[in-house]
Design an enzyme around this catalytic site. Sequence first.
Site, short mmCIF file in Angstrom:
data_model
loop_
_atom_site.label_atom_id
_atom_site.label_comp_id
_atom_site.label_asym_id
_atom_site.label_seq_id
_atom_site.Cartn_x
_atom_site.Cartn_y
_atom_site.Cartn_z
N LEU A 219 0.90 -1.16 0.03
CA LEU A 219 0.13 0.06 0.15
C LEU A 219 1.00 1.18 -0.11
O LEU A 219 1.90 1.32 0.81
CB LEU A 219 -0.84 0.06 1.33
CG LEU A 219 -2.08 -0.63 1.32
CD1 LEU A 219 -2.54 -0.35 2.94
CD2 LEU A 219 -3.27 -0.17 0.65
N HIS A 220 0.82 2.26 -0.90
CA HIS A 220 1.38 3.08 -0.66
C HIS A 220 0.76 4.48 -1.69
O HIS A 220 1.38 5.75 -1.40
CB HIS A 220 2.88 3.01 -1.48
CG HIS A 220 3.10 3.18 -2.90
ND1 HIS A 220 2.32 2.04 -3.45
CD2 HIS A 220 3.38 4.10 -3.79
CE1 HIS A 220 2.69 2.21 -5.06
NE2 HIS A 220 3.29 3.55 -4.96
N ARG A 221 -0.27 4.26 -2.20
CA ARG A 221 -0.86 5.30 -3.08
C ARG A 221 -1.44 6.61 -2.03
O ARG A 221 -1.96 6.11 -1.16
CB ARG A 221 -2.12 4.98 -3.80
CG ARG A 221 -1.58 4.01 -5.02
CD ARG A 221 -1.26 4.72 -6.32
NE ARG A 221 -0.63 3.64 -6.93
CZ ARG A 221 0.23 3.91 -7.81
NH1 ARG A 221 0.70 5.19 -8.03
NH2 ARG A 221 1.17 3.25 -8.32
N ASP A 297 -1.86 -1.56 -4.27
CA ASP A 297 -2.14 -0.44 -5.07
C ASP A 297 -0.97 0.04 -6.14
O ASP A 297 -0.95 0.95 -6.68
CB ASP A 297 -2.61 0.79 -4.38
CG ASP A 297 -1.56 1.20 -3.21
OD1 ASP A 297 -0.52 0.81 -3.22
OD2 ASP A 297 -2.07 1.94 -2.51
#
Length: 377
Positions: A219-221, A297
């Site tokens: 997850l990083h967006r 993501d």
Amino acid sequence: MASPLILCVVGARPNFMKMAAILPALREAGLATALIHTGQHYDFAMNQSFFQQLALPLPDEDLGVGSGSHAVQTAEIMKRFEPVLTQRRPALTLVVGDVNSTLACALTSVKMGIPTAHVEAGLRSFDRSMPEEINRLLTDQIAALLFTTERQAALHLAREGIDATQVHFVGNVMIDTLRRLLPSAPIPAEALRRLLRDTPDQAEAAVETPWRGYGVATLHRPSNVDDPSVLRGLLEVLAELAQRLPIIAPLHPRTRKRMEAHGLEHFFSVPGLWITGPAGYLEMLGLLAGAKLALTDSGGVQEETTALGTPCLTLRPNTERPVTVDEGTNTLVGSDPQRVRAAAEEILLSGGKAGRIPELWDGQAAPRIAQVIRDWV
Ligand code: UD1
């Protein structure tokens, strides 16, 4: 006569695996290259670790820009890249992907009359709230050579007025690197052991866990991690899922920082949810290859899971890589916890959809690019 110089640019993590395929192919084709690193990513785990594992040569120059707002980062890259172009006068600047470094270097180059090639052109999410979509659109508008990974990309470029003679469908250089390095990837237990190297308690617990499959999450967006309620919702689903299937979640530093800022540190100690620092390229490959399920993501992970045949749930409402959904193992689920939960359950019950390898994702994309560039120069 000396061979014309191709100036190759990298800046952030997803650029490195692409350039690791392209650089040797250009050299193999007899072209002179120089590698410029903007310094957008700089932590060992986001940067040097990739250079080592991918056997990328050290950059000829590192511009050391680091983090900043979009304007600051983009402007700083442009300011520091301009003198590099003045001094080296390449025949072509080659940029990859859709990060801020991609656009900043393309723009600087074109304004100095130096043509630019864009690898991974024509991908569109049609979501202009994503910084990457803006980077993609603008880079493609000014590139002289555009290399695409899937057929639909050419349609987008044609609609945006780009001449078809500039566009070359070559396949996916990420998959060139994946195919080359998959045999060197560690088995999942070893990959996890390496990820937990700095947390002996967790490592010991992991060894004692009776593993019958596991999932991988990334997850990083900004759209998933900057809003505390969205981030909390996604972490809750992961924590819940982890009660049935251990989940390994190597997290981007940005996500860790957001978890700490939003008071979500308790998710670091959920049994079965192994939240670690960023994974190295080989560790991630080993983990993805053996996983029952990936939740992500990331654009790269969508492509890698399709190439590996691993079911993937993309935690976004759209993707710029539709071939991974139409032909691969990817399913778009957005970030609504209920939808993510239902889709994950479905995969655990049915094993997920069987995909096929997209056209020209055959490990030969970089030599095709090199051939086009050699003919072009
Ligand atoms: C960038 C790309 C994104 C890509 C991602 C892969 C843009 C607009 N975004 O996002 O498309 O999917 O890389 O990782 O270019 N940070 C560190 N150490 C680092 C790098 C970053 O701690 O080595 C932290 C900093 O707090 C920084 C934040 O991460 O402010 C964001 O970094 P940045 O490079 O701006 O964007 P990413 O989120 O990494």
